[in-house]
Design a protein around this motif. Sequence first.
Motif, short mmCIF file in Angstrom:
data_model
loop_
_atom_site.label_atom_id
_atom_site.label_comp_id
_atom_site.label_asym_id
_atom_site.label_seq_id
_atom_site.Cartn_x
_atom_site.Cartn_y
_atom_site.Cartn_z
N GLY A 575 0.86 -1.25 0.07
CA GLY A 575 -0.08 -0.04 -0.01
C GLY A 575 0.86 1.32 -0.01
N HIS A 673 -5.51 -3.64 9.76
CA HIS A 673 -5.93 -2.42 9.80
C HIS A 673 -5.27 -1.45 10.66
CE1 HIS A 673 -8.61 0.87 11.49
NE2 HIS A 673 -9.01 0.82 10.11
N PHE A 676 -2.18 -0.60 8.71
CA PHE A 676 -2.33 0.44 7.87
C PHE A 676 -2.62 1.69 8.16
CE2 PHE A 676 -5.60 2.59 5.18
CZ PHE A 676 -4.82 2.69 4.12
N ALA A 677 -3.20 1.87 9.57
CA ALA A 677 -3.56 3.08 9.72
C ALA A 677 -2.14 3.61 10.18
CB ALA A 677 -4.30 2.93 11.21
N PRO A 700 -15.92 -1.21 5.04
CA PRO A 700 -14.50 -0.46 5.08
C PRO A 700 -14.37 1.18 4.66
CG PRO A 700 -14.97 -1.76 3.14
CD PRO A 700 -15.79 -2.08 4.30
N MET A 704 -12.45 3.78 6.87
CA MET A 704 -11.53 4.88 6.44
C MET A 704 -11.91 6.26 6.56
SD MET A 704 -9.04 3.01 5.21
CE MET A 704 -9.47 1.94 6.42
N LEU A 724 -7.66 7.35 1.23
CA LEU A 724 -7.52 6.14 2.19
C LEU A 724 -8.38 5.01 1.61
CD1 LEU A 724 -7.80 8.08 5.63
CD2 LEU A 724 -5.90 7.30 4.50
N THR A 725 -9.48 5.08 1.06
CA THR A 725 -10.32 3.90 0.60
C THR A 725 -9.57 3.47 -0.43
OG1 THR A 725 -12.18 4.84 1.53
CG2 THR A 725 -12.43 2.96 -0.19
N ARG A 727 -6.27 3.24 -1.10
CA ARG A 727 -5.08 2.79 -0.70
C ARG A 727 -5.32 1.44 0.21
NH1 ARG A 727 -0.77 6.75 -0.22
NH2 ARG A 727 0.43 5.14 1.12
N TRP A 728 -6.34 1.59 0.97
CA TRP A 728 -6.78 0.59 1.56
C TRP A 728 -6.95 -0.87 0.94
CZ3 TRP A 728 -6.60 -2.09 6.12
CH2 TRP A 728 -7.53 -3.18 6.32
N PHE A 731 -3.75 -2.26 0.07
CA PHE A 731 -2.76 -2.50 0.94
C PHE A 731 -3.61 -3.93 1.57
CE2 PHE A 731 -2.30 -3.08 5.79
CZ PHE A 731 -0.81 -3.06 5.74
N ARG A 732 -5.02 -4.21 1.51
CA ARG A 732 -5.33 -5.61 1.74
C ARG A 732 -4.90 -6.44 0.72
NH1 ARG A 732 -7.33 -7.71 5.81
NH2 ARG A 732 -8.88 -8.65 4.86
#
Length: 809
Positions: A575, A673, A676-677, A700, A704, A724-725, A727-728, A731-732
Amino acid sequence: MTVDTVRDLDRAAERVPASAMMEALWWLHHRAKNQSVYNLTWRMSCDRPLDRPALAAAWQAVAERHEAMRGSLHQGDGRILLEVADSVELPLQWVDVDDPGDVPADDLLRLIAEEVQERPIALDTAPLARVTAVRVGDRHELLLTIHHAVVDGWGVQRLVGELSEAYATATGGGTLTFDGEPVSLREYVRDAEAARTDGRWAASIDYWRKTLDGAATTTLIADHGRTIGAGGAGAMVRFEVSPEAAEAVTTLSKQYFTTPFVVFLASLQAALALGGNGPDVCTGVATANRMTEREQGLVGYVANLVLARTQVSAEDTFGAVVERTRDTVWGMLAHQTVPFSLVFGALDPEAQLRLRDAIPIILTHLGPIGNGLTLGDVRMRMLRAPNRAARTDLGIGVLDVDGGYLLDCEYATGRYDRQTPLRLLHDMDTVLAAGGADPGVRLSTLDISSKSGPAHVDHAPAAPTGGPTGTSALPRSAAMDEVRRAWTDVLGTEPAGPDEDFFATGGRSLKVVQLMSAIEEATGVRLDVPRWLTDPTPQRAAEQVAGGLGSGADTTVVEVRGGDGPHVHLIPGAGGSAQDYRALIAALPGHWRVTQSQERGPLPDVPAMAAAFQADLDAADARPDLLVGWSMGGQIAYEMAARLGAAAPPVAVLDATPPLGYEVGEEGDELVHTTFAGLMAAAVGARLDGGPARTSPGDPELAMRALAAQLTAATGERVSSVMLTERWATFRRHTAAVASYVSDADVPAPALVVGADLADYQLEQWAERFSAAPDVLRVDADHHGTLREPAASHIAAAIVRLQERAAAR
């Protein structure tokens, strides 16, 4: 004909034409830049914790009771149609922040409310409503959000009242029932459709044609010459009416046999007239439009917009203005039932141009709405609306509070600075206080700030104007104009020229994110950030906007920095973004050439990423002297080196998990999570001392938005939940790739293994995968701090030593 087709036909047969006001809102919603603009969010503080299971049961019961809560709007047969589902699921949403750290709880609660408010509602999918319970530390709030196309403020008040009763029953273990049958929304809109076609409104339309003949709507001179429509950036300002002005409202209402709202409207029109508008003042008034018991009991969209036109002279007494406004209001209320969209459509083109369909100043009497709120035995207090978008230039709501009045003003920040609406509200207060003390006071004698001329009649949209510096130095093009606007919004000043360096002008990591988000929102083009960072100027951004991702968009290789020294190739973490390596690049020798891999499309696993990245390096004839990867990038660098065998360059693995494979599981999901944060916090230079917010599962986007609120609170600058959504999701996918990657390949290349969060045994596991013992460096940092100073300088020095030893061999 299939069973699904039959169901679709049956469903379509149940649709009825929406009311004219619902139809107008449908079009305005889809035209708005920010589609949350017509979300109605009641933000309510609670004096104790909420029983969430009871709240969920009560909310579902109330929502099932009313057709508006099961309604959706659809385009078909040239009309907007209302469909009411037999039942809908309305799960309770929640956000919990156990410890806000150093961030004030008030700020975080407000930002969470703004994120919840700003979440768009799709009008074609029921329900068009949601309820969210929020806890920050020991503070509790309830957010009730409904789209205005199906419910107005009066309807929300009825819903909250029923929700309170149902919650009390649910917490007491009783059966959730309600007295009486609810008023049918479908029957109301059917009757409104009949009135539209059977001539019932003809006399009222004639009244409005005559009343508005020659009228032009009033607004304030803009601080910024931008054309703003519904859904432009907005903010709220709250003004407490002085005791003298509040007393005057009561006195004048009695003296002139009218309502407090009429007195407020008179003060607004007097202030506008004195401010340079002239004697013919025309502003919008939002009316409840609930004249019958049936309408008063309906949960739906019944409210309407009408125009109040009053003649106001500087030599008038304020008492005379109140009388004239009173008579105007009585006349218009007799014809308030006709939807404004139909009135406007019946006017001739010249009148439409003068009035405009988006009335720039609107006054609304909210009255005691939101007073005395409860949820069972939980006392609640209505807080300021969390809007970030404006429906018009200025929307002013009058609230009755504790024997006094508050004025809530929503204003378009693209047109006005905060002091402009505040000045108008102060002027209204001055007029009221003076008029209450002496209704015979002449307006010309009043000392108000708007006499310098903040008001005028605006017949046409304002043309955009340039900023104070730099515009003439920029080449003119549609792409450059969008970049200039985004640059100015983010940095607060226009670029002085096409080659101005973003970072030399005050840019930093968070502002890069904001700039990219602003450009993508305005143009639909997602900039190639690594390529832009090599020359972070308006010219390079405009080139990408004009040509999509620009040349070379089909390769994963990005030239970050040229040089005649050793070539180091960087591989991003899970991510990760181009900005992650900025400190490390700055710490490497300036003559070194730096490239980076950038995933262009989703790749399923680490071997696939390694293969794609290596193939593009080979195609570009860009075989690096060193491979460097942080986090997931370390695994990819190792895999690339393993594939190259004896030809592999030296490898630096920075705090990457050894490739042993592992399962995520539910506890792992929470860890992912949290990780990621932390990554996003590091990217924008923030700290989440108390950890990220926890949210209702399976959503999700809400998670975010809560994270965006935390990061915004921590940095003081807006962090995009949309970014952020996206990128999430990446990242997942990357986390799954890392978890599934297993390899024990023996790599013959020299190596450096850096540990921050890695345990000693993990460093040993990495050492087993290289033929010669790698250099090992421990840095005093967490996983995300590995790429920040001072760790970045220590790692850069170790990479230089690794390259020197490899070159000596």
